[in-house]
Write a protein that holds these residues in place. Sequence first.
Motif, PDB file in Angstrom:
ATOM      1  N   GLY A 158      17.740 -36.340   1.798  1.00 34.89           N
ATOM      2  CA  GLY A 158      16.774 -35.268   1.936  1.00 34.89           C
ATOM      3  C   GLY A 158      17.422 -34.062   2.593  1.00 34.89           C
ATOM      4  N   SER A 159      16.758 -33.529   3.596  1.00 39.96           N
ATOM      5  CA  SER A 159      17.322 -32.394   4.316  1.00 39.96           C
ATOM      6  C   SER A 159      18.242 -32.832   5.443  1.00 39.96           C
ATOM      7  N   GLY A 160      18.371 -34.135   5.631  1.00 39.37           N
ATOM      8  CA  GLY A 160      19.223 -34.667   6.688  1.00 39.37           C
ATOM      9  C   GLY A 160      20.477 -35.287   6.119  1.00 39.37           C
ATOM     10  N   GLY A 161      20.909 -36.356   6.738  1.00 44.37           N
ATOM     11  CA  GLY A 161      22.099 -37.045   6.276  1.00 44.37           C
ATOM     12  C   GLY A 161      23.104 -37.219   7.395  1.00 44.37           C
ATOM     13  N   ASP A 162      24.352 -37.479   6.994  1.00 51.03           N
ATOM     14  CA  ASP A 162      25.397 -37.786   7.964  1.00 51.03           C
ATOM     15  C   ASP A 162      26.739 -37.532   7.279  1.00 51.03           C
ATOM     16  N   SER A 163      27.809 -37.497   8.073  1.00 49.45           N
ATOM     17  CA  SER A 163      29.119 -37.261   7.468  1.00 49.45           C
ATOM     18  C   SER A 163      30.212 -37.986   8.228  1.00 49.45           C
ATOM     19  N   ALA A 164      31.232 -38.397   7.474  1.00 42.58           N
ATOM     20  CA  ALA A 164      32.455 -38.966   8.047  1.00 42.58           C
ATOM     21  C   ALA A 164      33.606 -38.568   7.136  1.00 42.58           C
ATOM     22  N   ALA A 165      34.789 -38.447   7.713  1.00 47.52           N
ATOM     23  CA  ALA A 165      35.962 -38.084   6.914  1.00 47.52           C
ATOM     24  C   ALA A 165      37.209 -38.699   7.514  1.00 47.52           C
ATOM     25  N   LEU A 166      38.155 -39.017   6.658  1.00 47.46           N
ATOM     26  CA  LEU A 166      39.496 -39.436   7.033  1.00 47.46           C
ATOM     27  C   LEU A 166      40.472 -38.348   6.627  1.00 47.46           C
ATOM     28  N   ALA A 167      41.579 -38.236   7.342  1.00 49.41           N
ATOM     29  CA  ALA A 167      42.675 -37.375   6.893  1.00 49.41           C
ATOM     30  C   ALA A 167      43.985 -38.040   7.274  1.00 49.41           C
ATOM     31  N   PHE A 168      44.965 -37.933   6.373  1.00 52.31           N
ATOM     32  CA  PHE A 168      46.251 -38.595   6.527  1.00 52.31           C
ATOM     33  C   PHE A 168      47.369 -37.553   6.537  1.00 52.31           C
ATOM     34  N   ALA A 169      48.302 -37.743   7.433  1.00 49.05           N
ATOM     35  CA  ALA A 169      49.423 -36.816   7.583  1.00 49.05           C
ATOM     36  C   ALA A 169      50.332 -36.871   6.359  1.00 49.05           C
ATOM     37  N   VAL A 210      41.890 -48.250   4.860  1.00 44.93           N
ATOM     38  CA  VAL A 210      41.535 -47.523   6.076  1.00 44.93           C
ATOM     39  C   VAL A 210      40.114 -46.984   5.929  1.00 44.93           C
ATOM     40  N   VAL A 211      39.305 -47.218   6.960  1.00 48.60           N
ATOM     41  CA  VAL A 211      37.892 -46.836   6.938  1.00 48.60           C
ATOM     42  C   VAL A 211      37.570 -45.991   8.162  1.00 48.60           C
ATOM     43  N   ALA A 212      36.836 -44.904   7.957  1.00 49.58           N
ATOM     44  CA  ALA A 212      36.190 -44.158   9.039  1.00 49.58           C
ATOM     45  C   ALA A 212      34.697 -44.410   8.913  1.00 49.58           C
TER      46      ALA A 212
END
Length: 330
Positions: A158-169, A210-212
């Motif tokens: 909806g108008s909400g939600g959530d976020s996660a991200a991974l980044a690798f060198a 790998v999990v975030a």
Amino acid sequence: WLKPHWPRLHLSKMQMLAFVVSLIAVQAASAAASLPENRTTEVPMIEGGGPSAAVPLLRKGSAGSVRAMNASSPIALDAQLHVPAFFWNVHWQCSVAAQGSSSACKEKVAGRFVQLAREANAQIVASVELSNGMSEPVGLAARGLEGWTQVNGPCARGSGGDSAALAFAPGWVVEKSGGGCLRNDYDTRAFAVARVTPPSPVLGCSSLCVVALHAPHTAITSGRGTVSNVCGGTVWSCAIAMGDWNVPVDGVGRLWADLIGGSVPSLSFPNERTCCFPESQHYGLYDHITTNIAGAGQAGHYVYPYQLLEENPVEQHKPVSASLALPAGR
């Protein structure tokens, strides 16, 4: 021992006793000299304490000071690969300037995220709720992690939600990736997952999963199919997960089983208070890195203080840097 042949001498009892003692001493010294020298090398202990120079990615041995070691799973230093990570739940209020967080909070926190990750020499980072709106993770390359590969886990509801991200060198190769929601109701949270090839091999693992994650406060009911599709058999003994688990270390196993499966994690740390600003209203030991890689140990961690308090970052967690010591492959 040879039976000595005594010469026919007229000796007193005391003289005879002294002669026997001398003979035994000579024979004992001769026997000791014939044995190989028994040398031992003391493995240096890894120091604990506050922030220190992080260990470079997947470096064999120990270079410089690191912060802690898991005494229950020591690894010979010449067989270690150090994998430094950085993870931080900045919380959604900062990202969308809500509940009194300033309008400048998101950009300043994004810059601080990159700054701390670089100072920790991190090679894997995980951001939680550092987002444009509620569900689009902020791009970290544009904030200073040039050349890194980012994997987003948007969770829109909806108008909400959530976020996660991974980044690798640079040097890490992302083979496959995905992400999304961990539930489909009011308690939904986000995750991101990647199957990656590290720059140097890990014993028994051709790739790593790998999990975030930002775990729900209730239970994980979605996402396992995505993790299985991305990671395949690596979930069994080559998985690493990090982020905000919303439980202390002793609750990680249940969430791991619901999302990742495979072998149960053998190592989870730190188990320190990381939640939340202001601490007068919140309490939690929530932010950990965990793995089921056999022989994994701690190569140090540091829990930072809350950041940029002048921006009133409501419910912000403490940033964490943590380094895994993994067995080196060939």
